[in-house]
Design a protein around this motif. Structure first.
Motif, mmCIF file in Angstrom:
data_model
loop_
_atom_site.group_PDB
_atom_site.id
_atom_site.type_symbol
_atom_site.label_atom_id
_atom_site.label_comp_id
_atom_site.label_asym_id
_atom_site.label_seq_id
_atom_site.Cartn_x
_atom_site.Cartn_y
_atom_site.Cartn_z
ATOM 1 N N CYS A 27 0.818 -1.223 0.000
ATOM 2 C CA CYS A 27 0.000 0.000 0.000
ATOM 3 C C CYS A 27 0.847 1.266 0.000
ATOM 4 C CB CYS A 27 -0.967 0.004 1.183
ATOM 5 S SG CYS A 27 -0.201 0.026 2.804
ATOM 6 N N GLY A 28 2.156 1.178 0.306
ATOM 7 C CA GLY A 28 3.057 2.316 0.255
ATOM 8 C C GLY A 28 3.018 3.214 1.478
ATOM 9 N N LYS A 29 2.334 2.819 2.540
ATOM 10 C CA LYS A 29 2.259 3.637 3.747
ATOM 11 C C LYS A 29 3.496 3.417 4.610
ATOM 12 C CE LYS A 29 -2.751 3.659 3.987
ATOM 13 N NZ LYS A 29 -3.915 3.302 4.797
ATOM 14 N N MET A 30 3.846 4.450 5.401
ATOM 15 C CA MET A 30 4.985 4.396 6.311
ATOM 16 C C MET A 30 4.478 4.201 7.736
ATOM 17 S SD MET A 30 7.910 5.320 4.691
ATOM 18 C CE MET A 30 8.813 5.940 6.066
ATOM 19 N N TYR A 31 5.243 3.464 8.531
ATOM 20 C CA TYR A 31 4.907 3.246 9.935
ATOM 21 C C TYR A 31 6.165 3.309 10.773
ATOM 22 C CZ TYR A 31 0.430 1.635 8.221
ATOM 23 O OH TYR A 31 -0.787 1.577 7.605
ATOM 24 N N CYS A 32 6.024 3.768 12.026
ATOM 25 C CA CYS A 32 7.144 3.729 12.957
ATOM 26 C C CYS A 32 7.180 2.350 13.606
ATOM 27 C CB CYS A 32 7.031 4.835 14.009
ATOM 28 S SG CYS A 32 5.583 4.762 15.050
ATOM 29 N N GLN A 33 8.249 2.068 14.318
ATOM 30 C CA GLN A 33 8.443 0.750 14.921
ATOM 31 C C GLN A 33 7.353 0.442 15.946
ATOM 32 O OE1 GLN A 33 11.033 -1.008 13.732
ATOM 33 N NE2 GLN A 33 10.625 -2.815 14.926
ATOM 34 N N SER A 34 6.878 1.450 16.683
ATOM 35 C CA SER A 34 5.882 1.205 17.735
ATOM 36 C C SER A 34 4.473 1.022 17.182
ATOM 37 C CB SER A 34 5.906 2.340 18.750
ATOM 38 O OG SER A 34 5.585 3.558 18.125
ATOM 39 N N CYS A 35 4.154 1.547 16.015
ATOM 40 C CA CYS A 35 2.805 1.432 15.439
ATOM 41 C C CYS A 35 2.613 0.170 14.596
ATOM 42 C CB CYS A 35 2.487 2.647 14.580
ATOM 43 S SG CYS A 35 2.237 4.154 15.520
ATOM 44 N N SER A 36 3.684 -0.480 14.198
ATOM 45 C CA SER A 36 3.565 -1.685 13.372
ATOM 46 C C SER A 36 3.516 -2.923 14.264
ATOM 47 C CB SER A 36 4.715 -1.783 12.378
ATOM 48 O OG SER A 36 5.935 -1.808 13.053
ATOM 49 N N PRO A 37 2.487 -3.765 14.109
ATOM 50 C CA PRO A 37 2.406 -4.978 14.934
ATOM 51 C C PRO A 37 3.477 -5.992 14.517
ATOM 52 C CG PRO A 37 0.640 -4.959 13.315
ATOM 53 C CD PRO A 37 1.351 -3.637 13.206
ATOM 54 N N GLN A 38 3.925 -6.783 15.480
ATOM 55 C CA GLN A 38 4.947 -7.792 15.219
ATOM 56 C C GLN A 38 4.360 -9.172 15.435
ATOM 57 O OE1 GLN A 38 8.249 -6.741 17.684
ATOM 58 N NE2 GLN A 38 8.855 -5.076 16.338
ATOM 59 N N ARG A 39 4.717 -10.099 14.524
ATOM 60 C CA ARG A 39 4.222 -11.475 14.585
ATOM 61 C C ARG A 39 5.358 -12.451 14.376
ATOM 62 N NH1 ARG A 39 -0.354 -11.707 10.176
ATOM 63 N NH2 ARG A 39 0.371 -9.698 9.500
ATOM 64 N N GLY A 40 5.129 -13.703 14.781
ATOM 65 C CA GLY A 40 6.079 -14.781 14.524
ATOM 66 C C GLY A 40 7.142 -14.918 15.592
ATOM 67 N N LEU A 41 7.936 -15.975 15.441
ATOM 68 C CA LEU A 41 9.005 -16.229 16.400
ATOM 69 C C LEU A 41 10.137 -15.220 16.291
ATOM 70 C CD1 LEU A 41 9.207 -20.107 16.084
ATOM 71 C CD2 LEU A 41 8.225 -18.785 17.960
ATOM 72 N N ILE A 42 10.388 -14.732 15.082
ATOM 73 C CA ILE A 42 11.468 -13.782 14.844
ATOM 74 C C ILE A 42 11.007 -12.345 15.117
ATOM 75 C CG2 ILE A 42 13.128 -12.973 13.116
ATOM 76 C CD1 ILE A 42 12.833 -15.666 11.754
ATOM 77 N N LYS A 43 9.719 -12.123 15.302
ATOM 78 C CA LYS A 43 9.122 -10.812 15.564
ATOM 79 C C LYS A 43 9.324 -9.853 14.388
ATOM 80 C CE LYS A 43 7.676 -11.801 19.665
ATOM 81 N NZ LYS A 43 6.308 -12.084 19.907
ATOM 82 N N SER A 44 8.824 -10.242 13.228
ATOM 83 C CA SER A 44 8.859 -9.390 12.052
ATOM 84 C C SER A 44 7.690 -8.413 12.101
ATOM 85 C CB SER A 44 8.743 -10.241 10.787
ATOM 86 O OG SER A 44 9.821 -11.128 10.693
ATOM 87 N N SER A 45 7.897 -7.201 11.583
ATOM 88 C CA SER A 45 6.858 -6.175 11.573
ATOM 89 C C SER A 45 5.966 -6.336 10.350
ATOM 90 C CB SER A 45 7.488 -4.786 11.553
ATOM 91 O OG SER A 45 8.237 -4.587 12.719
ATOM 92 N N TYR A 46 4.658 -6.135 10.548
ATOM 93 C CA TYR A 46 3.673 -6.256 9.482
ATOM 94 C C TYR A 46 2.816 -5.006 9.401
ATOM 95 C CZ TYR A 46 4.862 -11.155 8.982
ATOM 96 O OH TYR A 46 5.541 -12.319 8.740
ATOM 97 N N CYS A 47 2.287 -4.721 8.220
ATOM 98 C CA CYS A 47 1.439 -3.557 7.987
ATOM 99 C C CYS A 47 0.092 -3.752 8.694
ATOM 100 C CB CYS A 47 1.229 -3.376 6.486
ATOM 101 S SG CYS A 47 0.198 -1.958 6.063
ATOM 102 N N PRO A 48 -0.358 -2.762 9.496
ATOM 103 C CA PRO A 48 -1.632 -2.908 10.182
ATOM 104 C C PRO A 48 -2.844 -2.840 9.247
ATOM 105 C CG PRO A 48 -0.475 -0.934 10.934
ATOM 106 C CD PRO A 48 0.378 -1.603 9.923
#
Length: 56
Positions: A27-48
């Protein structure tokens, strides 16, 4: 590193002395580290809004 403003909290991200910015390739949107949810064992950031893994 991406530069711009967070789509959720309008905080400036990227650049010198600013928090890391993450950009969604779908979608081309920007997010800061605190606003992007993290999932998985490695804790990768995903678009909300669309759920795609964010680029650094």
């Amino acid at each position: 590193m991406a530069k711009g403003f967070c789509s959720s909290c309008n905080q400036q991200v990227g650049g010198f002395g600013k928090p890391r910015g993450l950009k969604c390739p779908s979608c081309g949107k920007m997010y800061c580290q605190s606003c992007s949810p993290q999932r998985g064992l490695i804790k990768s950031s995903y678009c909300p809004s669309c759920g795609v893994k964010l680029l650094k």
